[in-house]
Design an enzyme around this catalytic site. Structure first.
Site, PDB file in Angstrom:
ATOM      1  CG  HIS A 151      -2.289   0.800   0.556  1.00  0.00           C
ATOM      2  ND1 HIS A 151      -2.723   1.305  -0.168  1.00  0.00           N
ATOM      3  CD2 HIS A 151      -2.619   1.937   1.694  1.00  0.00           C
ATOM      4  CE1 HIS A 151      -3.897   2.084   0.269  1.00  0.00           C
ATOM      5  NE2 HIS A 151      -4.028   2.739   0.908  1.00  0.00           N
ATOM      6  CG  HIS A 260      -2.742   3.899   5.121  1.00  0.00           C
ATOM      7  ND1 HIS A 260      -4.079   3.467   5.883  1.00  0.00           N
ATOM      8  CD2 HIS A 260      -3.480   4.982   3.934  1.00  0.00           C
ATOM      9  CE1 HIS A 260      -4.346   3.348   4.874  1.00  0.00           C
ATOM     10  NE2 HIS A 260      -4.273   3.247   3.906  1.00  0.00           N
ATOM     11  CB  SER A 311      -2.405   8.012   9.844  1.00  0.00           C
ATOM     12  OG  SER A 311      -1.784   9.291   9.895  1.00  0.00           O
ATOM     13  CB  THR A 681      20.565   7.402  -4.824  1.00  0.00           C
ATOM     14  OG1 THR A 681      19.551   6.571  -4.647  1.00  0.00           O
ATOM     15  CG2 THR A 681      22.629   6.932  -4.300  1.00  0.00           C
TER      16      THR A 681
END
Ligand code: NAG
Ligand code: NAG
Ligand code: NAG
Ligand code: NAG
Ligand code: NAG
Ligand code: NAG
Length: 747
Positions: A151, A260, A311, A681
């Site tokens: 997700h 999430h 969250s 990077t």
């Protein structure tokens, strides 16, 4: 609902049951061997030979682990998750990988895949299953293969066949879906190739301060008694399966956690596996010493669990303009409304937040990996069904039955969440329509039927997707429900995003059903979200009544969860019966096959890449902005090149657009120390006008970097007009060399 807390001390009765159960398992394995249960492929023959050489009750499993790059096109393709049209791909922060395990008990095998993508779509699953059939015949099929997405909201879109998702994806993006199909299949191939006798261990712990309920107002609507039996409004639990060979050497670990992956917000353009992907990255880096990221045999996956209302932005929601708290009920701000309300933290920017959450999950998984743990014994089972989710009748009591609905999205769907708000003036928690938007909807799409409005009540319908079929159906009717079990571990594959409480209810019912007739003793039920097909959210009936984003996105109506519970109970029952040998495996109906819309691939709204141009007097790969001659660890080395569109390089799986190289004085050669898969990077592709574009490569030099001489390189292809087809020419660019020091003055 009264809940007994699950305890950990065993009574003597339980111990007796466990011993009985182990004996029965032994007998079951023996019986199956005698019955000579179907071994119809060469691979299975190998499996049989190998298992017969080990003691079944100690080493009953053959285990394979695999990983493969599934990074698709990284330029100018919408990213899947926030449905924000401005959020298109522009480079790579971290690559996306598909990770798979295969477990075989000598007669049956199951495959579990966790891919760093937004979700698995029906289209993707059907294409993967087709490819598996070509390579493996009947060995890997819809029944015993679970595909799940972590997700992440920063992976390329374009692998869907239902209209709603195609709109946010700009249609069907062939290069996107091909990378996913090939990457997922390759991860299974890898796992298949390295199957060997091994052992599995189960362990659990809690990850603290790493998730937050983003719709506490909905959660509070669940019955008080039910809420009282849980300490927190999100699950903090992490459940790990550790895989080793017979010598105890680690092969890999899969750890489920509910969060999430939206630490990276919608302003990010670089493809990224987000917090759960970073946890994988850290674990694999530690175990695969000396390998570049994404290489090496050890596989660490972090599939998402019941994370629908969870969250990672743990500082919680605030108004971006005024700093005030957002409204609790509808997450909106006094000035700017819903769009201004966003959750941040725990870091100071999204990279730091991703790092902190990823590290926290990784650290706990690592701790679990090192601890004494419960060894997993017993047979492997699986059960799968296709269900017409628009047509499920749920018997709530002997006199009261309810039905699921044709799919529809409510007004609050358009509001988005505190992890990324919608652009329009919708707010969460709307249980009445807005005449303005309803008017627009009626004019453009037609009015929802009374039937669907009644069924979905109290949801004010924004998109009556169940009644929208042009050019193709907007939402699925047929979905997959699936459970696989390995010994006492049951993995429930949920085809959407389950809220915290929904996940707990499913877990409880499945556990109860598995324990019937002592088929299983104290099974561990793991919820995996985002599996097999995407159907948005699954909230409880009570959460649905509040109609925040998650309720508005529970598409099959208020009884969606009850319908899933009924089906998962059925699957669990079939497995329990098979396990106690009462039965009747195969009695589960297959259900209606999902459609495969061949025509969806005709819908592509992503324009072809234009020919690449360079600024006057420059060439592709030329440096526009040079590195500094010297950097101190902790600083950022940056270089900008004249670039082509990264999509011109075609399938770049297992390759890299970027290297950071260190000069080895002894051999006078350059050693690659980082690729574009490295966390350190950042490969930014910046699109200009008239076909011109730049690539800026940053190396965030870690404190642990060795002092020495380095350079940064970039690899790409430019496109120019050609007849009969365009010409793609490879180019490369190299920065000046630079020194990295621990302090600026130590030469
Ligand atoms: C949000 O809720 C508050 C009350 O909690 C209310 O004052 C406000 O009008 C609501 N905003 C919208 C747009 O519904
Ligand atoms: C996203 O994160 C960046 C920092 O990395 C921050 O500047 C920006 O405000 C955030 N945006 C939202 C909508 O959260
Ligand atoms: C699903 O059920 C609905 C309602 O009964 C029906 O109209 C529809 O044809 C079914 N869909 C499929 C694909 O069987
Ligand atoms: C949204 O905006 C439209 C147009 O400005 C307005 O008519 C409507 O009332 C607004 N809706 C809400 C809920 O504020
Ligand atoms: C490009 O190079 C030519 C020849 O060296 C020179 O005359 C011209 O001014 C350059 N143009 C630009 C824009 O630098
Ligand atoms: C590319 O980089 C150069 C030098 O920094 C800059 O002048 C130019 O505007 C950049 N072009 C794009 C498309 O970002």
């Amino acid at each position: 609902m009264a809940r007994k807390s699950v305890c950990c001390k065993l009574t003597s009765l339980e111990v007796t049951l466990i011993i009985l159960f182990i004996l029965m398992t032994g007998i079951a394995v023996g019986l199956m061997a005698i019955l000579g249960l179907q071994m119809n492929s060469k691979e299975n023959k190998v499996a049989e030979d190998l298992t017969s050489s080990v003691k079944p009750e100690e080493n009953p499993y053959l285990i394979g682990m695999g990983r493969a790059d599934c990074t698709g096109p990284v330029a100018d393709i919408p990213l899947m998750g926030y449905a924000n049209p401005d959020q298109t791909a522009g480079g790579i922060h971290t690559r996306l990988f598909s990770r798979a395990f295969i477990v075989d008990d000598g007669s049956k095998r199951v495959v579990f895949v966790s891919a760093d993508i937004g979700m698995v779509s029906q289209r993707l699953r059907l294409e993967v299953l087709k490819a598996l059939e070509v390579n493996y015949g009947n060995l890997y099929k819809q029944d015993n293969v679970v595909l799940s997405g972590t997700h992440t909201h920063s992976g390329p879109a374009g692998y869907f066949q239902y209209t709603l998702f195609m709109i946010t994806s700009k249609g069907y993006v062939k290069s996107s879906i091909q990378a996913l199909v090939n990457g997922i299949v390759k991860s299974i191939d890898e796992a298949h190739k390295n199957m060997r006798p091994g052992r599995i261990f189960l362990n659990k712990g809690n990850v603290l301060d790493s998730n937050l309920n983003r719709s506490p107002h909905s959660y509070m609507n669940n019955p008080e008694e039910e809420r009282k039996s849980y300490k927190t409004n999100t699950d903090e639990q992490i459940v790990s399966l550790k895989f080793t060979d017979l010598d105890g050497d680690g092969l890999g670990i899969f750890s489920w956690f509910a969060v999430h992956p939206v630490s990276m917000n919608y302003t990010n353009h670089m493809v990224s596996s987000d917090n759960l992907g970073y946890a994988s990255y850290l674990f694999e880096r530690e175990k695969n010493i000396g390998s570049l990221p994404g290489k090496g045999p050890f596989v660490a996956a972090f599939p998402t669990s019941n994370s629908g209302d969870v969250s990672p932005n743990t500082r919680g929601p605030h108004c971006m303009n005024t700093g005030e708290k957002c409204d609790f009920v509808n997450s909106s701000c006094p000035i700017g409304g819903n769009k201004m309300c966003a959750a941040f933290g725990p870091g100071n920017d999204m990279f730091e937040s991703t790092r902190i959450i990823g590290e926290s999950i990784y650290s706990k998984a690592k701790e679990l990996y090192g601890r004494t743990q419960q060894e997993v014994h017993g047979n492997v089972h699986y059960a799968h069904q296709w269900v017409n989710m628009t047509d499920v009748t749920v018997q709530l009591s002997s006199t009261h039955s309810v039905k699921t609905c044709k799919p529809a999205l409510g007004h609050s769907f358009a509001a988005g969440t505190i992890d990324g708000g919608g652009d329009l003036n919708f707010t969460q928690g709307a249980i009445e329509g807005d005449p303005f938007w309803d008017g627009i909807r009626d004019a453009l799409l037609g009015k929802p039927s009374q039937e669907i409005q009644d069924c979905q009540n109290p949801k004010p319908i924004l998109f009556s997707t169940g009644e929208m079929n042009w050019p193709l159906p907007w939402h699925p009717e047929i979905v997959d429900v699936q459970i696989i079990t390995i010994g006492p571990v049951a993995i429930v594959a949920v085809p959407g995003e389950v809220s915290t409480m929904s996940g707990r209810r499913i877990r409880q019912v499945v556990k109860q059903e598995l324990e019937t007739n002592n088929a299983f003793t104290n099974p561990e039920v793991i919820i995996t979200g985002l599996c097999n097909i995407y159907t948005h959210y699954i909230t409880t009936y009570e959460e649905y009544q509040v109609q925040r984003y998650e309720g508005a996105s529970t598409i099959y109506g208020p009884h969606t969860l009850s319908a899933y519970i009924q089906h998962f109970r059925g699957l669990a029952k079939a497995i329990a019966e098979a396990r106690t040998l009462l039965g009747k495996t195969g009695e589960l109906s297959k259900g209606p096959e999902p459609p495969f819309f061949k025509d969806s691939q005709l819908i592509s709204l992503v324009p072809a890449v234009p020919v690449d141009k360079t600024p006057t007097n420059t060439t592709f790969g030329e440096v526009l902005e040079q590195v500094n001659p010297i950097y101190k660890v902790g600083e950022v080395a940056s270089v900008t090149f004249v670039a082509g569109n990264p999509r011109n390089s075609g399938d770049m799986r297992d390759k890299t657009f970027v290297t950071v190289e260190k000069f080895l004085t002894a051999s006078s050669t350059w050693e690659v120390v980082h690729t574009d898969a490295s966390w350190e990077t950042r490969f930014h592709w910046i699109k200009g006008t008239g076909g011109q574009s730049n690539t800026t490569v940053e190396w965030h030099i870690p404190l642990s970097a060795e002092t020495g001489t380095y350079r940064i390189r970039h690899f790409g292809h430019s496109k120019k007009f050609g007849f009969p087809s365009p010409v793609f020419t490879p180019y490369e660019g190299t920065s000046d060399t630079f020194r990295v020091t621990k302090t600026l003055y130590s030469f």
